[in-house]
Design a protein around this motif. Structure first.
Motif, short mmCIF file in Angstrom:
data_model
loop_
_atom_site.label_atom_id
_atom_site.label_comp_id
_atom_site.label_asym_id
_atom_site.label_seq_id
_atom_site.Cartn_x
_atom_site.Cartn_y
_atom_site.Cartn_z
N VAL A 296 60.71 -34.39 79.07
CA VAL A 296 60.23 -35.77 79.17
C VAL A 296 60.69 -36.61 77.98
CG1 VAL A 296 58.15 -37.21 79.19
CG2 VAL A 296 58.27 -35.16 80.63
N ALA A 297 60.74 -36.04 76.78
CA ALA A 297 61.17 -36.82 75.61
C ALA A 297 62.60 -37.31 75.79
CB ALA A 297 61.04 -35.98 74.34
N GLN A 298 63.48 -36.43 76.27
CA GLN A 298 64.87 -36.86 76.52
C GLN A 298 64.92 -37.90 77.63
OE1 GLN A 298 67.49 -33.56 77.28
NE2 GLN A 298 67.28 -32.71 75.23
N LEU A 299 64.09 -37.74 78.63
CA LEU A 299 64.05 -38.71 79.73
C LEU A 299 63.68 -40.09 79.21
CD1 LEU A 299 63.92 -39.43 82.83
CD2 LEU A 299 61.48 -38.95 82.64
N ILE A 300 62.61 -40.17 78.43
CA ILE A 300 62.15 -41.46 77.92
C ILE A 300 63.23 -42.10 77.05
CG2 ILE A 300 60.42 -42.62 76.51
CD1 ILE A 300 59.43 -41.60 79.24
N ASP A 301 63.89 -41.29 76.24
CA ASP A 301 64.98 -41.80 75.40
C ASP A 301 66.08 -42.40 76.27
OD1 ASP A 301 66.57 -42.15 72.98
OD2 ASP A 301 67.74 -40.43 73.68
N SER A 302 66.47 -41.70 77.32
CA SER A 302 67.53 -42.20 78.20
C SER A 302 67.10 -43.45 78.94
CB SER A 302 67.94 -41.12 79.21
OG SER A 302 68.53 -40.01 78.57
N MET A 303 65.86 -43.49 79.39
CA MET A 303 65.39 -44.62 80.19
C MET A 303 65.36 -45.92 79.40
SD MET A 303 64.93 -43.54 83.30
CE MET A 303 63.68 -44.41 84.25
N THR A 304 65.32 -45.85 78.07
CA THR A 304 65.35 -47.08 77.28
C THR A 304 66.65 -47.85 77.50
OG1 THR A 304 66.29 -46.03 75.30
CG2 THR A 304 63.88 -46.06 75.51
N ALA A 305 67.70 -47.14 77.92
CA ALA A 305 68.99 -47.81 78.16
C ALA A 305 68.94 -48.70 79.40
CB ALA A 305 70.09 -46.76 78.33
N GLY A 306 67.96 -48.48 80.26
CA GLY A 306 67.87 -49.25 81.49
C GLY A 306 67.50 -50.71 81.29
N GLU A 307 67.06 -51.06 80.10
CA GLU A 307 66.71 -52.45 79.81
C GLU A 307 67.69 -53.11 78.84
OE1 GLU A 307 64.53 -54.02 81.39
OE2 GLU A 307 63.45 -52.38 82.37
N VAL A 308 68.71 -52.37 78.47
CA VAL A 308 69.66 -52.87 77.48
C VAL A 308 70.75 -53.72 78.13
CG1 VAL A 308 71.49 -52.16 75.88
CG2 VAL A 308 69.27 -51.02 75.83
N THR A 309 71.03 -54.86 77.53
CA THR A 309 72.17 -55.67 77.95
C THR A 309 73.34 -55.36 77.03
OG1 THR A 309 70.73 -57.45 78.73
CG2 THR A 309 73.02 -58.00 78.34
N PHE A 310 74.41 -54.84 77.61
CA PHE A 310 75.55 -54.35 76.84
C PHE A 310 76.77 -55.14 77.28
CE2 PHE A 310 78.67 -51.05 75.58
CZ PHE A 310 78.18 -50.73 74.33
N SER A 311 77.49 -55.71 76.34
CA SER A 311 78.59 -56.60 76.70
C SER A 311 79.83 -55.84 77.11
CB SER A 311 78.93 -57.52 75.52
OG SER A 311 79.59 -56.79 74.50
N ALA A 312 80.63 -56.47 77.98
CA ALA A 312 81.90 -55.89 78.39
C ALA A 312 82.84 -55.76 77.19
CB ALA A 312 82.54 -56.75 79.46
N GLU A 313 82.70 -56.68 76.24
CA GLU A 313 83.55 -56.63 75.05
C GLU A 313 83.26 -55.39 74.21
OE1 GLU A 313 83.50 -60.52 76.77
OE2 GLU A 313 81.82 -59.29 76.04
N ASP A 314 81.96 -55.09 74.04
CA ASP A 314 81.60 -53.90 73.28
C ASP A 314 82.03 -52.62 74.02
OD1 ASP A 314 80.58 -55.22 71.11
OD2 ASP A 314 78.50 -55.12 71.77
N ALA A 315 81.91 -52.64 75.35
CA ALA A 315 82.34 -51.48 76.14
C ALA A 315 83.85 -51.27 75.97
CB ALA A 315 82.00 -51.70 77.62
N ALA A 316 84.60 -52.35 76.02
CA ALA A 316 86.05 -52.24 75.86
C ALA A 316 86.41 -51.76 74.45
CB ALA A 316 86.71 -53.60 76.14
N TYR A 317 85.65 -52.21 73.46
CA TYR A 317 85.89 -51.80 72.08
C TYR A 317 85.70 -50.28 71.95
CZ TYR A 317 85.14 -51.32 67.04
OH TYR A 317 85.20 -50.94 65.72
N LEU A 318 84.64 -49.75 72.56
CA LEU A 318 84.41 -48.31 72.51
C LEU A 318 85.51 -47.55 73.22
CD1 LEU A 318 80.55 -48.10 73.16
CD2 LEU A 318 81.74 -47.60 71.03
N ALA A 319 85.90 -48.01 74.40
CA ALA A 319 86.92 -47.31 75.18
C ALA A 319 88.26 -47.34 74.50
CB ALA A 319 87.01 -47.92 76.57
N ALA A 320 88.52 -48.35 73.69
CA ALA A 320 89.82 -48.47 73.02
C ALA A 320 89.99 -47.44 71.93
CB ALA A 320 89.99 -49.87 72.44
N GLY A 321 88.97 -46.58 71.77
CA GLY A 321 89.05 -45.56 70.74
C GLY A 321 90.12 -44.50 70.99
N ASP A 322 90.71 -44.54 72.19
CA ASP A 322 91.76 -43.54 72.46
C ASP A 322 93.12 -44.06 72.06
OD1 ASP A 322 92.13 -45.43 74.38
OD2 ASP A 322 91.82 -44.09 76.09
#
Length: 322
Positions: A296-322
């Motif tokens: 349950v502790a891991q579940l609650i930790d993961s579920m916090t991501a369900g309310e997060v607004t994450f930008s496409a720019e930040d996603a692209a920045y992370l993916a560009a790590g390759d």
């Protein structure tokens, strides 16, 4: 918990899906019930399972599905949650022999209906492909299952991009329904396919991403948190990526992505879990990560991501790590 409707369906699902691969294997029935209760209490309504789950353990077959079926009955939740299950998986002792005949498909759907104790399956995935069988036959078979009222929608899992595109083309040409979701191996952590040990697994790649962008086919990735790889690096639980799960996530791309994760964590205040899952949910096509918490502790930790607004720019920045 945010929600989205899978394109072309009536399925309005929470943006995080609960994976249940360990139900009946490393997670007991009582602990599975606790996870299911906590997941729904925090706004989740989308549960992923498979007829074959836990069959790698000796004893009764399909314990994963049966555990969920028991929970649905005890909590009277049938119809209140959306169940996705998978079938047409090869026999675990004969992985080289596909099982995608019309009879195999019908047999597994009937078995899953009984295991889950429901009248119709909301979303039914082909767990593997059989490239010797025409996509036309497979799409026709699945449409017949919809017409018979056994499934509402269907998807594919571990299918190559070319085969998905062929199936989509066949369905469009013949006025038939096609895949409503594609479930592949995918996370921010780049995986070394040679270290997986299972050649039947298919991971997201650039070609598959282009198909999803073009068609807006929903993605429901498994191993969405790479077994906690980045979280364990950040906490110091693991020090050597090569020693983690046989080196599946070792290599320069993930070193760079980890450094960028730490940078974004400091800049945004988001947790590693929120960043890893937020990366997937920020894609330019509907993406519902499948989470696989052990408790349950891991579940609650993961579920916090369900309310997060994450930008496409930040996603692209992370993916560009390759």
């Amino acid at each position: 918990m945010r929600a989205l409707t899978l394109p072309g369906t009536s399925l309005n699902v929470s943006v995080l899906c609960l994976g249940t691969a360990e139900f009946g294997a490393n997670i007991s029935r009582a602990d599975a019930f606790r996870l299911l209760d906590a997941y729904t209490a925090t706004g989740g309504n989308f549960i992923d399972t498979a007829k074959v789950y836990a069959d790698w353990r000796p004893g009764e077959r399909s314990i994963g599905e049966k555990t969920i079926g028991a929970w649905l009955r005890e909590r009277r939740n049938a119809g209140r949650v959306i169940i996705a299950t998978k079938g047409a998986h090869p026999d675990l002792a004969r992985m080289n022999i596909p099982r995608l005949s019309p009879r195999d498909i019908a047999t597994d759907i009937e078995a899953s209906l009984g295991n889950l104790g429901v009248d119709v399956l909301d979303l039914w995935y082909l767990h593997r492909d059989d490239e010797a069988r025409s996509v036309g036959e497979i799409i026709e078979t699945l449409n017949a299952q919809i017409a018979a009222g056994r499934i509402r929608h269907f998807g594919c899992s571990n299918w190559r991009t070319e085969r998905i595109a062929q199936a989509q083309a066949y369905a469009q040409t013949h006025g038939l329904r096609c895949f409503s979701a594609n479930q592949m191996m995918w996370s921010l952590a780049a995986a070394n396919s040679k270290a997986l040990g299972d050649p039947t697994l298919v991971a997201m790649d650039a070609a598959m991403a282009r198909l999803h962008i073009k068609t807006q086919l929903a993605a429901t990735p498994y191993t969405s948190q790479a077994h906690g790889f980045f979280h364990k690096l950040a906490s110091g639980a693991i020090m050597d990526a090569q020693a983690f799960r046989g080196g599946v996530y070792a290599g320069p791309p993930n070193q760079t992505r980890f450094a960028r994760l730490l940078e974004l964590r400091a800049r945004t205040g988001l947790s590693i879990t929120q960043l890893v899952l937020g990366y997937l949910m920020a894609q330019p096509f509907p993406t519902v990560p499948v989470i696989g918490p052990a408790g349950v502790a891991q579940l609650i930790d993961s579920m916090t991501a369900g309310e997060v607004t994450f930008s496409a720019e930040d996603a692209a920045y992370l993916a560009a790590g390759d």
